[in-house]
Design a protein around this motif. Structure first.
Motif, mmCIF file in Angstrom:
data_model
loop_
_atom_site.group_PDB
_atom_site.id
_atom_site.type_symbol
_atom_site.label_atom_id
_atom_site.label_comp_id
_atom_site.label_asym_id
_atom_site.label_seq_id
_atom_site.Cartn_x
_atom_site.Cartn_y
_atom_site.Cartn_z
ATOM 1 N N ASP A 108 0.649 -1.305 -0.059
ATOM 2 C CA ASP A 108 -0.173 -0.083 0.132
ATOM 3 C C ASP A 108 0.717 1.346 0.082
ATOM 4 O O ASP A 108 1.371 1.821 1.185
ATOM 5 N N THR A 151 -2.446 -1.325 -3.806
ATOM 6 C CA THR A 151 -3.707 -0.853 -3.455
ATOM 7 C C THR A 151 -3.938 0.658 -4.260
ATOM 8 O O THR A 151 -5.148 1.008 -4.321
ATOM 9 N N ASN A 161 -10.643 2.543 3.293
ATOM 10 C CA ASN A 161 -11.420 1.455 3.114
ATOM 11 C C ASN A 161 -11.153 0.602 1.854
ATOM 12 O O ASN A 161 -11.193 -0.505 2.086
ATOM 13 N N ARG A 163 -8.420 0.887 0.349
ATOM 14 C CA ARG A 163 -7.150 0.126 0.416
ATOM 15 C C ARG A 163 -7.292 -1.554 1.139
ATOM 16 O O ARG A 163 -6.701 -2.418 0.731
ATOM 17 N N CYS A 164 -7.955 -1.274 2.159
ATOM 18 C CA CYS A 164 -8.263 -2.620 3.057
ATOM 19 C C CYS A 164 -8.886 -3.752 2.149
ATOM 20 O O CYS A 164 -8.592 -4.937 2.199
ATOM 21 N N SER A 167 -6.875 -5.502 -0.375
ATOM 22 C CA SER A 167 -5.884 -6.592 0.305
ATOM 23 C C SER A 167 -7.024 -7.617 0.824
ATOM 24 O O SER A 167 -6.611 -8.936 0.319
ATOM 25 N N ASN A 168 -8.282 -7.509 1.486
ATOM 26 C CA ASN A 168 -8.913 -8.621 1.916
ATOM 27 C C ASN A 168 -9.351 -9.538 0.705
ATOM 28 O O ASN A 168 -9.443 -10.543 0.614
ATOM 29 N N SER A 177 1.844 -0.978 4.643
ATOM 30 C CA SER A 177 1.343 0.425 4.144
ATOM 31 C C SER A 177 2.935 1.208 4.212
ATOM 32 O O SER A 177 3.581 1.045 5.260
ATOM 33 N N VAL A 238 -5.900 1.217 8.438
ATOM 34 C CA VAL A 238 -5.235 0.263 7.365
ATOM 35 C C VAL A 238 -4.960 -1.112 8.431
ATOM 36 O O VAL A 238 -4.746 -2.314 7.744
ATOM 37 N N HIS A 241 -8.463 -2.889 9.893
ATOM 38 C CA HIS A 241 -9.428 -3.332 8.978
ATOM 39 C C HIS A 241 -8.828 -4.223 7.986
ATOM 40 O O HIS A 241 -9.737 -4.404 6.775
ATOM 41 N N THR A 242 -7.763 -4.690 8.021
ATOM 42 C CA THR A 242 -7.076 -5.730 6.923
ATOM 43 C C THR A 242 -7.007 -7.145 7.713
ATOM 44 O O THR A 242 -6.841 -7.148 8.864
ATOM 45 N N ALA A 246 -0.621 -7.133 9.191
ATOM 46 C CA ALA A 246 -0.435 -5.957 8.602
ATOM 47 C C ALA A 246 0.657 -5.070 9.462
ATOM 48 O O ALA A 246 0.663 -4.896 10.659
#
Ligand SMILES: [Zn+2]
Length: 338
Positions: A108, A151, A161, A163-164, A167-168, A177, A238, A241-242, A246
């Motif tokens: 990211d 990202t 949001n 960006r997460c 990844s998810n 990041s 980030v 919420h990943t 992280a």
């Protein structure tokens, strides 16, 4: 003498222990579970099973799942489950399983083109730095056979949001990041050194093990580290919420005059990128290969590679490197195609 089947261990994806109190046939189990092999483990009592399993694996998930089996069968009081039928299911590796073993890293590059974060003299812009570091780390990781997901593009600034979510959705094995740090209220400042943030402890959590792997290589490369180099901050969106372990890395302070000079230097960026890539590889259990040295030829390409080298079409070095236009011309010439 009975014939015994040999199943080479490297062809096995998974061995499952299947427990049931119901009477059923191996044929039926094989059909229901679609296992490649089913082995009758016979009747056993729960206590003895737990005992023998704990002998092999001390904190085993198998023991835990034995408990689950018992609790799921609510019609049986736990103390009444004396005999369980045990069956071993063996699943062979499929190509899909091989595919799954390719690790994914989500990188990211922090901020975006309109981010104003910069050094007091305006000569260093954080968003330019994060993009450049992203490209350097990406290429190093891809050389190690890692799938890298970014990202954003160079000209985008997605929401935290988004960006997460990227990844998810990529089911990443690690999320990083990329940033540079700032201190003070304008003007040059004394604060300096690299720091990695994760959401929280304990220090044995995968996210913190990853951070320590990266820090190890940073120390090895004599990079300035701030304090222990590791800090927790659950407020970084980030990080919390990943789904993947992280890290958010602040490579240094662009408000420190001396460090800014380093962060602007391409050779120093390469040092940072390489230490980052090595740490990520350590964390993922992937051996790190330096560019151009000791690269192993992929098994699927080995036969063709050996032929090409034996016939002098290729020189036998740098198997993972891209072919330049001049190398392409020379190769065509050696094949007498032009
Ligand atoms: Zn930043």
């Amino acid at each position: 003498m009975k014939q015994i089947i040999t199943i080479p261990i490297e062809t096995i994806e998974e061995v499952q222990l299947y427990l049931t109190t119901e009477k059923t046939t191996l044929k039926k189990i094989k059909e229901e579970t679609q296992a490649d092999f089913v082995i009758n483990g016979g009747r056993m009592d729960l206590e003895r099973l737990q005992e023998s399993l704990s002998g092999i694996l001390s904190e085993t998930s198998l023991v835990a799942s034995t408990e689950e089996v018992v609790s799921e069968q609510s019609s049986f009081a736990k103390d009444k489950v004396e005999k369980l039928h045990s069956v071993l299911l063996i699943r062979r590796k499929t190509e899909e399983a091989e595919e799954r073993k390719i690790k994914t890293v989500c990188l990211d590059p922090g901020h975006g083109p309109d981010t104003v974060n910069e050094s007091p003299d305006g000569s260093f812009k954080e968003s330019e730095f994060t993009w450049d570091m992203y490209e350097r780390i990406r290429s190093l990781l891809e050389r190690q056979g890692i799938r890298v997901v970014g990202t954003r593009t160079k000209y985008e600034k997605p929401s935290l949001n988004d960006r997460c979510r990227i990844s998810n959705e990529a089911n990443a094995d690690f999320f990083l990041s990329i940033h540079s740090n700032a201190a003070g209220a304008g003007g040059w400042n004394e604060a300096r050194g690299l720091i990695i943030f994760t959401s929280s402890g304990p220090d044995t959590a995968p996210r913190n093990l990853a951070a320590k792997d990266i820090l190890k290589w940073m120390r090895e490369a004599s990079v300035w580290i701030r304090g222990s180099g590791l800090a927790y901050n659950p407020d970084f969106y980030v990080l919390s919420h990943t789904n993947a372990p992280a890290n958010l890395i602040e490579y240094g302070f662009h408000t420190n005059q001396e460090e800014t000079a380093l962060l602007k230097d391409f050779a120093y960026r390469n040092v940072l990128a390489r230490a980052t890539a090595k740490g990520i590889c350590d964390f993922l259990g992937i051996p790190y290969t330096e560019e151009g040295e000791g690269q192993a030829v992929s098994s699927w390409a080995k036969e063709a590679w050996d032929k090409a080298v034996a016939k002098g079409i290729l020189d036998g070095t740098r198997p993972k490197d891209p072919l330049t236009r001049e190398e392409y011309a020379v190769t065509l010439d050696r094949l007498q195609l032009i």
